[in-house]
Design a protein around this motif. Structure first.
Motif, PDB file in Angstrom:
ATOM      1  N   MET A   1       2.324   9.855   3.591  1.00  0.00           N
ATOM      2  CA  MET A   1       1.392   8.796   2.955  1.00  0.00           C
ATOM      3  C   MET A   1       1.444   7.873   5.096  1.00  0.00           C
ATOM      4  SD  MET A   1       0.134   4.973   1.562  1.00  0.00           S
ATOM      5  CE  MET A   1       0.109   6.156  -0.013  1.00  0.00           C
ATOM      6  N   ARG A   2       0.683   8.097   5.810  1.00  0.00           N
ATOM      7  CA  ARG A   2       0.546   6.938   7.378  1.00  0.00           C
ATOM      8  C   ARG A   2       0.255   5.960   7.001  1.00  0.00           C
ATOM      9  NH1 ARG A   2      -5.022   9.874   9.270  1.00  0.00           N
ATOM     10  NH2 ARG A   2      -6.061   8.752   7.521  1.00  0.00           N
ATOM     11  N   ARG A   3       1.176   4.974   7.842  1.00  0.00           N
ATOM     12  CA  ARG A   3       0.988   3.943   8.137  1.00  0.00           C
ATOM     13  C   ARG A   3       0.619   2.853   9.085  1.00  0.00           C
ATOM     14  NH1 ARG A   3       2.270   1.884   3.806  1.00  0.00           N
ATOM     15  NH2 ARG A   3       3.707   3.083   1.765  1.00  0.00           N
ATOM     16  N   ASN A   4       0.367   2.305   9.783  1.00  0.00           N
ATOM     17  CA  ASN A   4      -0.263   1.679  11.189  1.00  0.00           C
ATOM     18  C   ASN A   4       1.154   0.916  11.353  1.00  0.00           C
ATOM     19  OD1 ASN A   4      -1.256   0.906  13.006  1.00  0.00           O
ATOM     20  ND2 ASN A   4      -2.363  -0.949  12.353  1.00  0.00           N
ATOM     21  N   VAL A   5       1.407   1.462  12.536  1.00  0.00           N
ATOM     22  CA  VAL A   5       2.620   0.627  13.436  1.00  0.00           C
ATOM     23  C   VAL A   5       2.005   0.442  14.408  1.00  0.00           C
ATOM     24  CG1 VAL A   5       4.370   2.116  11.937  1.00  0.00           C
ATOM     25  CG2 VAL A   5       3.499   3.023  13.880  1.00  0.00           C
ATOM     26  N   SER A   6       2.713  -0.917  14.749  1.00  0.00           N
ATOM     27  CA  SER A   6       2.670  -0.982  16.347  1.00  0.00           C
ATOM     28  C   SER A   6       3.360  -0.265  17.339  1.00  0.00           C
ATOM     29  CB  SER A   6       3.444  -2.857  16.986  1.00  0.00           C
ATOM     30  OG  SER A   6       3.344  -3.116  18.071  1.00  0.00           O
ATOM     31  N   VAL A   7       2.536  -0.213  18.406  1.00  0.00           N
ATOM     32  CA  VAL A   7       3.109   0.856  19.707  1.00  0.00           C
ATOM     33  C   VAL A   7       2.519   0.591  21.351  1.00  0.00           C
ATOM     34  CG1 VAL A   7       2.447   3.109  17.993  1.00  0.00           C
ATOM     35  CG2 VAL A   7       0.595   2.128  19.419  1.00  0.00           C
ATOM     36  N   GLU A 103     -15.324   2.653  -0.884  1.00  0.00           N
ATOM     37  CA  GLU A 103     -16.047   4.188  -1.417  1.00  0.00           C
ATOM     38  C   GLU A 103     -14.827   4.503  -1.466  1.00  0.00           C
ATOM     39  OE1 GLU A 103     -18.880   6.267   1.440  1.00  0.00           O
ATOM     40  OE2 GLU A 103     -20.018   4.910   2.318  1.00  0.00           O
ATOM     41  N   MET A 104     -15.038   5.394  -2.839  1.00  0.00           N
ATOM     42  CA  MET A 104     -14.094   6.423  -3.333  1.00  0.00           C
ATOM     43  C   MET A 104     -14.771   7.641  -4.067  1.00  0.00           C
ATOM     44  SD  MET A 104     -10.746   5.864  -5.884  1.00  0.00           S
ATOM     45  CE  MET A 104     -12.239   5.637  -7.488  1.00  0.00           C
ATOM     46  N   VAL A 105     -13.525   8.757  -3.248  1.00  0.00           N
ATOM     47  CA  VAL A 105     -14.381   9.734  -3.596  1.00  0.00           C
ATOM     48  C   VAL A 105     -13.458  10.943  -3.563  1.00  0.00           C
ATOM     49  CG1 VAL A 105     -14.931  12.412  -2.413  1.00  0.00           C
ATOM     50  CG2 VAL A 105     -15.810  10.462  -1.501  1.00  0.00           C
ATOM     51  N   VAL A 106     -13.333  11.149  -4.590  1.00  0.00           N
ATOM     52  CA  VAL A 106     -11.919  11.859  -6.183  1.00  0.00           C
ATOM     53  C   VAL A 106     -12.129  13.546  -5.916  1.00  0.00           C
ATOM     54  CG1 VAL A 106     -10.218  11.817  -7.971  1.00  0.00           C
ATOM     55  CG2 VAL A 106     -11.140  10.225  -7.087  1.00  0.00           C
ATOM     56  N   ILE A 107     -11.349  14.175  -5.570  1.00  0.00           N
ATOM     57  CA  ILE A 107     -11.718  15.620  -5.509  1.00  0.00           C
ATOM     58  C   ILE A 107     -11.512  15.597  -7.312  1.00  0.00           C
ATOM     59  CG2 ILE A 107     -11.348  17.821  -4.503  1.00  0.00           C
ATOM     60  CD1 ILE A 107     -12.707  15.459  -2.136  1.00  0.00           C
ATOM     61  N   LEU A 132      -5.843   8.169   0.810  1.00  0.00           N
ATOM     62  CA  LEU A 132      -5.188   7.489   0.278  1.00  0.00           C
ATOM     63  C   LEU A 132      -3.867   8.092  -0.186  1.00  0.00           C
ATOM     64  CD1 LEU A 132      -3.786   4.559  -0.431  1.00  0.00           C
ATOM     65  CD2 LEU A 132      -5.607   4.792  -2.662  1.00  0.00           C
ATOM     66  N   ARG A 133      -4.235   8.936  -0.943  1.00  0.00           N
ATOM     67  CA  ARG A 133      -3.022  10.211  -1.406  1.00  0.00           C
ATOM     68  C   ARG A 133      -4.371  11.758  -1.670  1.00  0.00           C
ATOM     69  NH1 ARG A 133      -1.626  10.063  -7.941  1.00  0.00           N
ATOM     70  NH2 ARG A 133      -1.482  11.849  -7.541  1.00  0.00           N
ATOM     71  N   LEU A 138     -11.231   7.099   0.611  1.00  0.00           N
ATOM     72  CA  LEU A 138     -11.310   5.900   0.577  1.00  0.00           C
ATOM     73  C   LEU A 138     -12.351   5.400   1.769  1.00  0.00           C
ATOM     74  CD1 LEU A 138      -8.599   3.671  -1.209  1.00  0.00           C
ATOM     75  CD2 LEU A 138     -10.476   4.658  -2.256  1.00  0.00           C
ATOM     76  N   ARG A 139     -13.298   4.865   1.664  1.00  0.00           N
ATOM     77  CA  ARG A 139     -13.174   3.426   3.293  1.00  0.00           C
ATOM     78  C   ARG A 139     -13.652   2.267   2.679  1.00  0.00           C
ATOM     79  NH1 ARG A 139     -15.101   4.242   7.238  1.00  0.00           N
ATOM     80  NH2 ARG A 139     -15.873   2.217   7.501  1.00  0.00           N
TER      81      ARG A 139
END
Length: 252
Positions: A1-7, A103-107, A132-133, A138-139
């Protein structure tokens, strides 16, 4: 899972533009996306592309299906017209007021091969959804745009209200600080660049970066988000190009 980190601000990674890339960059920026051979010769000259090199590139591009030749004019193929639409949308995103819905799209499809899965992932990413997984995308529901064609054959689409705080969820789904730092680096580089070929290369990178902008509601963005500034810089560059590239009809 990607996470937003300070860069910290990053080095700008610019791809050298071939004659083909120069032609495509110019045609993607004019509306309608076509130019005469004479106009193209004049337009590419400031970017270091000579006449013989241009003619060879045009022949290869027609053969490859990048361009259509219409007597003395060259026009983007249908495939690249779709790319121009995506680029225009990246520069002028169509948004709506956000009321908190997602919005949620489930494959739901199974048994798909790696190529099919990769193609679907690319289409959902282009629609500015984030995973998300595995199989759950999502968005925030703040965009006016269609979902990928025939998505209902492989997925189900819902409107959702996650329990998780929206800002926290957005930071998990997109590397916002990384995108912002790269945008700042591009803006700084564009401000220092003067040679036409270097500026074209820089703003080609700007467009690629805008295509990756999640276009989130302002409430979910970090402070001083540079998305609008980057779009303004690209619009200014389009005005700059208009001095050398004939514009038929309207510009995006």
């Amino acid at each position: 899972m990607r996470r937003n980190v300070s860069v910290q601000p990053v080095e700008v990674d610019l791809r050298p533009l071939s004659a083909r890339s120069v032609v495509l960059s110019l045609l993607l920026g004019v509306h309608p996306p076509e130019l005469s051979a004479r106009d193209l010769v004049r337009a590419v000259e400031p970017f270091g592309v000579g006449g013989s090199t241009l003619r060879a590139a045009l022949s290869r591009m027609v053969a490859a299906g990048d361009l259509r030749r219409m007597e003395t004019r060259y026009r983007l193929s249908d495939r690249l017209l779709a790319r121009q639409l995506r680029q225009d949308e990246a520069v002028h995103p169509h948004t709506r007021a956000w009321d908190g819905d997602w919005e949620m799209v489930v494959i739901t499809a199974t048994g798909r091969g790696p190529a099919e899965r990769a193609e679907l992932r690319a289409r959902l990413t282009t629609a500015r959804l984030a995973e998300l997984r595995e199989g759950v995308w999502l968005r925030p529901a703040n965009l006016r745009r269609a979902l990928p064609e025939r998505l209902e054959e492989v997925a189900q689409h819902y409107t959702a209200r996650p329990d998780r705080p929206a800002g926290e969820l957005a930071a998990v789904l997109w590397p916002l600080d990384t995108w912002s730092a790269s945008a700042r680096s591009l803006l700084s580089h564009a401000g220092r660049t003067r040679r036409p070929a270097d500026r074209l290369t820089t703003f080609a990178a700007v467009v690629r970066h805008l295509l990756a902008d999640p276009v989130l509601p302002s409430d979910l963005l970090p402070r001083d988000w540079p998305g609008a500034e980057l779009r303004d810089a690209y619009r200014d560059y389009q005005e700059e190009l208009a001095d050398t590239v004939p514009q038929h009809g309207h510009r995006a």
